[in-house]
Design a protein around this motif. Sequence first.
Motif, PDB file in Angstrom:
ATOM      1  N   GLY A  28       0.814  -1.210   0.000  1.00 49.84           N
ATOM      2  CA  GLY A  28       0.000   0.000   0.000  1.00 49.84           C
ATOM      3  C   GLY A  28       0.844   1.255   0.000  1.00 49.84           C
ATOM      4  O   GLY A  28       0.524   2.243  -0.673  1.00 49.84           O
ATOM      5  N   GLY A  29       1.932   1.251   0.753  1.00 48.52           N
ATOM      6  CA  GLY A  29       2.832   2.404   0.778  1.00 48.52           C
ATOM      7  C   GLY A  29       3.470   2.656  -0.564  1.00 48.52           C
ATOM      8  O   GLY A  29       3.582   3.804  -1.015  1.00 48.52           O
ATOM      9  N   ILE A  30       3.899   1.606  -1.217  1.00 48.85           N
ATOM     10  CA  ILE A  30       4.493   1.750  -2.552  1.00 48.85           C
ATOM     11  C   ILE A  30       3.458   2.283  -3.536  1.00 48.85           C
ATOM     12  O   ILE A  30       3.750   3.193  -4.324  1.00 48.85           O
ATOM     13  CB  ILE A  30       5.090   0.414  -3.029  1.00 48.85           C
ATOM     14  CG1 ILE A  30       6.320   0.067  -2.185  1.00 48.85           C
ATOM     15  CG2 ILE A  30       5.439   0.470  -4.510  1.00 48.85           C
ATOM     16  CD1 ILE A  30       6.863  -1.325  -2.424  1.00 48.85           C
ATOM     17  N   ALA A  31       2.251   1.759  -3.486  1.00 45.58           N
ATOM     18  CA  ALA A  31       1.193   2.234  -4.381  1.00 45.58           C
ATOM     19  C   ALA A  31       0.884   3.701  -4.122  1.00 45.58           C
ATOM     20  O   ALA A  31       0.694   4.486  -5.060  1.00 45.58           O
ATOM     21  CB  ALA A  31      -0.060   1.384  -4.206  1.00 45.58           C
ATOM     22  N   PHE A  32       0.847   4.089  -2.854  1.00 45.19           N
ATOM     23  CA  PHE A  32       0.585   5.493  -2.507  1.00 45.19           C
ATOM     24  C   PHE A  32       1.680   6.402  -3.047  1.00 45.19           C
ATOM     25  O   PHE A  32       1.399   7.450  -3.632  1.00 45.19           O
ATOM     26  CB  PHE A  32       0.472   5.640  -0.988  1.00 45.19           C
ATOM     27  CG  PHE A  32       0.380   7.061  -0.535  1.00 45.19           C
ATOM     28  CD1 PHE A  32      -0.802   7.769  -0.680  1.00 45.19           C
ATOM     29  CD2 PHE A  32       1.481   7.697   0.014  1.00 45.19           C
ATOM     30  CE1 PHE A  32      -0.893   9.087  -0.263  1.00 45.19           C
ATOM     31  CE2 PHE A  32       1.410   9.009   0.430  1.00 45.19           C
ATOM     32  CZ  PHE A  32       0.218   9.712   0.285  1.00 45.19           C
ATOM     33  N   ARG A  78       1.467   6.788  -6.850  1.00 48.69           N
ATOM     34  CA  ARG A  78       0.378   7.687  -7.247  1.00 48.69           C
ATOM     35  C   ARG A  78       0.655   9.121  -6.847  1.00 48.69           C
ATOM     36  O   ARG A  78       0.294  10.057  -7.560  1.00 48.69           O
ATOM     37  CB  ARG A  78      -0.938   7.234  -6.638  1.00 48.69           C
ATOM     38  CG  ARG A  78      -1.440   5.930  -7.248  1.00 48.69           C
ATOM     39  CD  ARG A  78      -2.819   5.646  -6.836  1.00 48.69           C
ATOM     40  NE  ARG A  78      -3.655   6.757  -7.266  1.00 48.69           N
ATOM     41  CZ  ARG A  78      -4.964   6.713  -7.366  1.00 48.69           C
ATOM     42  NH1 ARG A  78      -5.585   5.629  -7.064  1.00 48.69           N
ATOM     43  NH2 ARG A  78      -5.644   7.751  -7.754  1.00 48.69           N
ATOM     44  N   ARG A  79       1.299   9.313  -5.695  1.00 49.86           N
ATOM     45  CA  ARG A  79       1.556  10.661  -5.176  1.00 49.86           C
ATOM     46  C   ARG A  79       2.603  11.395  -6.013  1.00 49.86           C
ATOM     47  O   ARG A  79       2.429  12.556  -6.343  1.00 49.86           O
ATOM     48  CB  ARG A  79       2.032  10.549  -3.729  1.00 49.86           C
ATOM     49  CG  ARG A  79       2.473  11.818  -3.101  1.00 49.86           C
ATOM     50  CD  ARG A  79       1.343  12.557  -2.509  1.00 49.86           C
ATOM     51  NE  ARG A  79       1.875  13.693  -1.768  1.00 49.86           N
ATOM     52  CZ  ARG A  79       1.183  14.731  -1.476  1.00 49.86           C
ATOM     53  NH1 ARG A  79      -0.081  14.772  -1.818  1.00 49.86           N
ATOM     54  NH2 ARG A  79       1.708  15.725  -0.826  1.00 49.86           N
ATOM     55  N   PHE A  80       3.698  10.726  -6.339  1.00 52.72           N
ATOM     56  CA  PHE A  80       4.801  11.389  -7.016  1.00 52.72           C
ATOM     57  C   PHE A  80       4.879  11.066  -8.501  1.00 52.72           C
ATOM     58  O   PHE A  80       5.761  11.545  -9.190  1.00 52.72           O
ATOM     59  CB  PHE A  80       6.125  11.021  -6.334  1.00 52.72           C
ATOM     60  CG  PHE A  80       6.194  11.513  -4.922  1.00 52.72           C
ATOM     61  CD1 PHE A  80       6.262  12.858  -4.649  1.00 52.72           C
ATOM     62  CD2 PHE A  80       6.181  10.608  -3.868  1.00 52.72           C
ATOM     63  CE1 PHE A  80       6.319  13.313  -3.348  1.00 52.72           C
ATOM     64  CE2 PHE A  80       6.237  11.049  -2.560  1.00 52.72           C
ATOM     65  CZ  PHE A  80       6.305  12.409  -2.296  1.00 52.72           C
ATOM     66  N   GLY A  81       3.986  10.278  -9.000  1.00 51.54           N
ATOM     67  CA  GLY A  81       4.033   9.896 -10.406  1.00 51.54           C
ATOM     68  C   GLY A  81       2.989  10.586 -11.246  1.00 51.54           C
ATOM     69  O   GLY A  81       2.456  10.003 -12.169  1.00 51.54           O
ATOM     70  N   ASN A  82       2.676  11.853 -10.948  1.00 50.69           N
ATOM     71  CA  ASN A  82       1.618  12.530 -11.699  1.00 50.69           C
ATOM     72  C   ASN A  82       2.063  12.939 -13.093  1.00 50.69           C
ATOM     73  O   ASN A  82       1.240  13.286 -13.914  1.00 50.69           O
ATOM     74  CB  ASN A  82       1.082  13.733 -10.925  1.00 50.69           C
ATOM     75  CG  ASN A  82       2.113  14.816 -10.715  1.00 50.69           C
ATOM     76  OD1 ASN A  82       3.215  14.750 -11.230  1.00 50.69           O
ATOM     77  ND2 ASN A  82       1.739  15.816  -9.952  1.00 50.69           N
ATOM     78  N   SER A  83       3.347  12.934 -13.365  1.00 53.56           N
ATOM     79  CA  SER A  83       3.931  13.154 -14.698  1.00 53.56           C
ATOM     80  C   SER A  83       3.382  14.393 -15.403  1.00 53.56           C
ATOM     81  O   SER A  83       2.931  14.333 -16.537  1.00 53.56           O
ATOM     82  CB  SER A  83       3.746  11.921 -15.579  1.00 53.56           C
ATOM     83  OG  SER A  83       2.381  11.708 -15.865  1.00 53.56           O
ATOM     84  N   GLY A  84       3.402  15.532 -14.727  1.00 50.97           N
ATOM     85  CA  GLY A  84       3.040  16.790 -15.364  1.00 50.97           C
ATOM     86  C   GLY A  84       1.558  17.050 -15.489  1.00 50.97           C
ATOM     87  O   GLY A  84       1.142  17.911 -16.271  1.00 50.97           O
ATOM     88  N   LYS A  85       0.734  16.354 -14.787  1.00 48.48           N
ATOM     89  CA  LYS A  85      -0.710  16.567 -14.882  1.00 48.48           C
ATOM     90  C   LYS A  85      -1.099  17.938 -14.350  1.00 48.48           C
ATOM     91  O   LYS A  85      -2.043  18.543 -14.835  1.00 48.48           O
ATOM     92  CB  LYS A  85      -1.463  15.479 -14.134  1.00 48.48           C
ATOM     93  CG  LYS A  85      -1.378  14.125 -14.787  1.00 48.48           C
ATOM     94  CD  LYS A  85      -2.150  13.088 -14.008  1.00 48.48           C
ATOM     95  CE  LYS A  85      -1.967  11.714 -14.625  1.00 48.48           C
ATOM     96  NZ  LYS A  85      -2.617  10.671 -13.848  1.00 48.48           N
TER      97      LYS A  85
END
Length: 61
Positions: free
Chosen positions: A27-31, A34-41
């Motif tokens: 769960g921590g890895i998934a969080f 998702r938290r830091f992988g927004n890729s310029g959104k």
Amino acid sequence: MIPLQIPGATELVVVLLVFAVFVGIVGGIAFLVRRFGNSGKDERIDELEQQVEELQDERDS
């Protein structure tokens, strides 16, 4: 016939703790992904908001 061996309370607690640690790590890895992988959104959202404001200004004039 060999009787089934049912784990006792101590073994069940250990199994549940191991499962909780595993779920916490996954769960921590998934969080974090998702938290830091927004890729310029955020930049794209800002561009779209600016376009909406421009279209509203054109409509109002």
